[in-house]
Design an enzyme around this catalytic site. Structure first.
Site, PDB file in Angstrom:
ATOM      1  N   ARG A  15       0.806  -1.229   0.000  1.00 15.78           N
ATOM      2  CA  ARG A  15       0.000   0.000   0.000  1.00 15.78           C
ATOM      3  C   ARG A  15       0.838   1.277   0.000  1.00 15.78           C
ATOM      4  NH1 ARG A  15      -3.701  -0.964   4.913  1.00 15.78           N
ATOM      5  NH2 ARG A  15      -2.248  -2.671   5.314  1.00 15.78           N
ATOM      6  N   GLN A  80      13.727 -14.373   4.875  1.00 12.45           N
ATOM      7  CA  GLN A  80      12.558 -15.242   5.071  1.00 12.45           C
ATOM      8  C   GLN A  80      12.228 -16.050   3.815  1.00 12.45           C
ATOM      9  OE1 GLN A  80       8.969 -13.154   6.258  1.00 12.45           O
ATOM     10  NE2 GLN A  80       7.777 -15.034   6.387  1.00 12.45           N
ATOM     11  N   ASP A 111       7.680  -1.765  10.909  1.00 10.55           N
ATOM     12  CA  ASP A 111       6.836  -0.680  10.408  1.00 10.55           C
ATOM     13  C   ASP A 111       5.994  -0.057  11.521  1.00 10.55           C
ATOM     14  OD1 ASP A 111       5.141  -2.776  10.838  1.00 10.55           O
ATOM     15  OD2 ASP A 111       4.027  -2.571   8.961  1.00 10.55           O
ATOM     16  N   GLY A 142      -5.897  -7.884  15.029  1.00  5.19           N
ATOM     17  CA  GLY A 142      -6.248  -9.111  15.735  1.00  5.19           C
ATOM     18  C   GLY A 142      -6.887  -8.759  17.083  1.00  5.19           C
ATOM     19  N   ARG A 334      28.713  23.502   3.837  1.00  2.00           N
ATOM     20  CA  ARG A 334      28.718  22.097   3.403  1.00  2.00           C
ATOM     21  C   ARG A 334      29.638  21.253   4.281  1.00  2.00           C
ATOM     22  NH1 ARG A 334      30.456  22.526  -2.495  1.00  2.00           N
ATOM     23  NH2 ARG A 334      30.434  20.254  -2.306  1.00  2.00           N
TER      24      ARG A 334
HETATM   25  C1  UD1 Z   1      -0.487  -8.532  12.633  1.00  2.00           C
HETATM   26  C2  UD1 Z   1      -1.124  -9.468  13.651  1.00  2.00           C
HETATM   27  C3  UD1 Z   1      -2.374  -8.791  14.220  1.00  2.00           C
HETATM   28  C4  UD1 Z   1      -2.008  -7.471  14.839  1.00  2.00           C
HETATM   29  C5  UD1 Z   1      -1.270  -6.587  13.837  1.00  2.00           C
HETATM   30  C6  UD1 Z   1      -0.709  -5.385  14.554  1.00  2.00           C
HETATM   31  C7  UD1 Z   1      -0.615 -11.674  12.805  1.00  2.00           C
HETATM   32  C8  UD1 Z   1      -1.140 -12.893  12.136  1.00  2.00           C
HETATM   33  N1  UD1 Z   1      -1.468 -10.696  12.999  1.00  2.00           N
HETATM   34  O1  UD1 Z   1      -1.398  -8.384  11.587  1.00  2.00           O
HETATM   35  O2  UD1 Z   1      -2.944  -9.635  15.205  1.00  2.00           O
HETATM   36  O3  UD1 Z   1      -3.182  -6.811  15.293  1.00  2.00           O
HETATM   37  O4  UD1 Z   1      -0.160  -7.304  13.258  1.00  2.00           O
HETATM   38  O5  UD1 Z   1      -0.144  -4.512  13.648  1.00  2.00           O
HETATM   39  O6  UD1 Z   1       0.556 -11.617  13.148  1.00  2.00           O
HETATM   40  N2  UD1 Z   1       5.911  -9.699   8.016  1.00  2.00           N
HETATM   41  C9  UD1 Z   1       6.996 -10.444   7.674  1.00  2.00           C
HETATM   42  N3  UD1 Z   1       6.809 -11.632   7.032  1.00  2.00           N
HETATM   43  C10 UD1 Z   1       5.580 -12.108   6.739  1.00  2.00           C
HETATM   44  C11 UD1 Z   1       4.444 -11.344   7.100  1.00  2.00           C
HETATM   45  C12 UD1 Z   1       4.643 -10.137   7.749  1.00  2.00           C
HETATM   46  O7  UD1 Z   1       8.131 -10.047   7.925  1.00  2.00           O
HETATM   47  O8  UD1 Z   1       5.489 -13.214   6.161  1.00  2.00           O
HETATM   48  C13 UD1 Z   1       6.107  -8.433   8.728  1.00  2.00           C
HETATM   49  C14 UD1 Z   1       5.528  -7.262   7.984  1.00  2.00           C
HETATM   50  O9  UD1 Z   1       6.494  -6.679   7.108  1.00  2.00           O
HETATM   51  C15 UD1 Z   1       5.170  -6.318   9.131  1.00  2.00           C
HETATM   52  C16 UD1 Z   1       4.819  -7.268  10.265  1.00  2.00           C
HETATM   53  O10 UD1 Z   1       5.423  -8.502   9.939  1.00  2.00           O
HETATM   54  O11 UD1 Z   1       6.284  -5.543   9.508  1.00  2.00           O
HETATM   55  C17 UD1 Z   1       3.319  -7.430  10.490  1.00  2.00           C
HETATM   56  O12 UD1 Z   1       2.768  -8.026   9.332  1.00  2.00           O
HETATM   57  P1  UD1 Z   1       1.361  -7.586   8.755  1.00  2.00           P
HETATM   58  O13 UD1 Z   1       1.111  -8.329   7.500  1.00  2.00           O
HETATM   59  O14 UD1 Z   1       1.257  -6.117   8.731  1.00  2.00           O
HETATM   60  O15 UD1 Z   1       0.377  -8.193   9.861  1.00  2.00           O
HETATM   61  P2  UD1 Z   1      -1.076  -7.717  10.149  1.00  2.00           P
HETATM   62  O16 UD1 Z   1      -1.992  -8.356   9.182  1.00  2.00           O
HETATM   63  O17 UD1 Z   1      -1.113  -6.258  10.272  1.00  2.00           O
HETATM   64 MG    MG Z   2       0.188  -4.666   9.655  1.00  2.00          MG
END
Ligand code: UD1
Ligand code: MG
Length: 461
Positions: A15, A80, A111, A142, A334
């Site tokens: 996004r 990963q 993030d 969540g 500078r």
């Molecule tokens: C996650 C939580 C949710 C919580 C929310 C808070 C899970 C399943 N859900 O959801 O309960 O309320 O965060 O913000 O964990 N990332 C990876 N590898 C992956 C997937 C994600 O490194 O395979 C990283 C993303 O870059 C990000 C973070 O993990 O920095 C969170 O992932 P995101 O997909 O934003 O999780 P949410 O769906 O927001």
């Molecule tokens: Mg998120």
């Protein structure tokens, strides 16, 4: 016994619609991931950053921050591969966490930049803790389910929740502390049997919570807000700026028009610093007591002493400015500029790798590059150090109490002794001894009536 942090940073950040990985997008000049890493307390057993999308850029940024001494602990990365969910992201860290001898693991997201160091310290000190927030509109977060005594019972993703669970306003902030053996075991048992076909870290946390008591801490929602879009970025930046300004105002700093001023997280301001409208201070900046920074000035990675006056619209980068100096308006300092006490740099003066000793002045229209200028020396208007021959840079050394007349060119390498006097318009190509007068002018001639004769010839046709 060692606590190791895991920072999740492998996501694509769709996004944001950007070529830059999401975790490298800046908040007040510092990338989100750097904000997160800088909150880690000293003395951790290490931090593991999970990367994948934009891996090269993230690794390069981490190396640069490590080199600059910005990281509080050793940081390693784990790729990963194709991201299969937050649980998968921590699963791939198992060998690295074992190697680091982790006994407890703290998990944060790259993030989520505005969690305070105090909150992260609390997380790092806890045996087993989840950070949550209460939101009137809990949206896609969540949902946190708790036992009667408050300890964690489970976390349900919005997409998997029943209507009753969706009504829960206490949501998961995505920051956890857990004993490594319990989390490790739970990660090995994860499945992706859910609405998103992902390996959820939340399932592993819930499974671990069946074995150890996981407490739930309610935080200020700003501390746990994630950056998923440019709108989020703008909002987080505004929150961060308000927090930073509130801090410095309490320390005795005036922000003349606060909404127009941007002060980064690595800036320190002494009391009675006065910031006019539109000032930007980025990176590592220190400003001494009573210094005033004029409207529209941008300063990055620089140190300004006390009682300095920076007039409007200056750009100052990687420079040092001594106590009581006056700079601008419209000056550009500078990298490698070092101004001593009470030095004056006026309008349209550019300096680079230039050391000006106490009381030296260059008040108008000059370029001073690769130069050292002694105490109380005066640089006239339009003076240029010709430091570059097209291939190499050369140095100009000017002693103390020298007077360099206007429109002088100093063809480097060249040295001018103490007390010398350079006549206006001189092209200096050889060293000038102390107290000497240097001139390089064609003798002037004035032809009586010459202007009138030329004008007569120039009659309009
Ligand atoms: C996650 C939580 C949710 C919580 C929310 C808070 C899970 C399943 N859900 O959801 O309960 O309320 O965060 O913000 O964990 N990332 C990876 N590898 C992956 C997937 C994600 O490194 O395979 C990283 C993303 O870059 C990000 C973070 O993990 O920095 C969170 O992932 P995101 O997909 O934003 O999780 P949410 O769906 O927001
Ligand atoms: Mg998120």
């Amino acid at each position: 016994m060692s606590t190791v942090a895991v920072i999740l940073a492998a996501g694509l950040g769709t996004r944001m619609k950007s070529r830059l990985p999401k975790v490298l997008h800046p908040i007040l000049g510092d990338p989100s991931l750097l904000w997160v890493l800088r909150t880690l307390p000293q003395g951790l057993g290490g931090a593991v950053v999970v990367v994948h999308h934009g891996k090269e850029q993230v690794v390069a940024a981490l190396e640069a921050w490590q080199k600059a001494g910005l990281l509080p602990c050793p940081v390693s990365t784990v790729d990963q591969g194709e991201p299969l969910g937050t649980g998968h992201a921590v699963q791939v860290c198992i060998p690295e966490l074992d190697r680091l001898g982790a006994s407890r693991v703290v998990i944060l997201s790259g993030d989520v930049p505005l969690t305070t160091a105090a909150t992260v310290a609390r997380l790092c000190a806890a045996e087993a803790l989840l950070l949550a927030m209460d939101l009137p509109t809990p949206g896609s977060y969540g949902r946190v389910l708790q036992h009667g005594d408050g300890r964690l019972a489970g976390i349900v993703e919005a997409k998997d929740a029943t209507p009753a669970q969706l009504a829960v306003q206490r949501v998961n902030g995505g920051a956890y502390a857990l004993p490594w053996p319990a989390l490790r075991k739970a990660l090995l048992g994860l499945t992706n049997d859910n609405a998103q076909k992902e390996y959820y870290l939340t399932d592993a946390v819930a499974a671990a919570a069946a074995e150890v008591r996981v407490a739930v801490d309610i935080c200020d929602p700003q501390e746990l807000a994630g950056m998923n879009s440019r709108m989020d970025q703008a909002e987080l930046q505004a929150w961060a700026q308000r927090r930073i300004q509130r801090h410095w105002m309490a320390e005795g700093v005036t922000f003349l028009h606060p909404d127009s001023i941007q002060v980064g997280p690595r800036v320190t301001l002494d009391r009675d610093v006065f910031l006019e409208a539109g000032v930007t201070l980025e990176g590592a900046v220190r400003v001494g007591e009573g210094t005033r920074i004029g409207q529209g000035t941008v300063i990055a990675d620089s140190v300004l002493g006390a009682g300095v006056e920076v007039r409007p619209y200056c750009v100052i980068e990687q420079a040092q400015v001594g106590n009581g100096a006056k700079v601008g308006p419209f000056a550009r300092l500078r990298e490698g500029t070092d101004l001593g006490e009470a030095v004056h740099i006026g309008n349209f003066v550019e300096t680079k790798k230039a050391k000006l000793h106490r009381g030296a002045k260059a008040n108008h229209l000059a370029y001073l590059g690769d130069a050292e200028i002694g105490e109380k020396t005066n640089i006239g208007a339009g003076v240029i150090t010709c430091n570059y021959d097209g291939v190499n840079k050369h140095k100009t050394s000017i002693g103390r109490n020298v007077f360099v007349g206007s429109d002088t060119q100093l063809v480097a390498p060249v040295t001018i002794g103490d007390g010398a006097l350079i006549g206006a318009g001189t092209t200096v190509t050889a060293d000038v001894p102390g107290d000497a007068l240097a001139l390089s002018r064609v003798p002037q001639t004035s032809k009586e009536g010459g202007a009138a004769r030329i004008r007569a010839r120039q009659q309009k046709k």
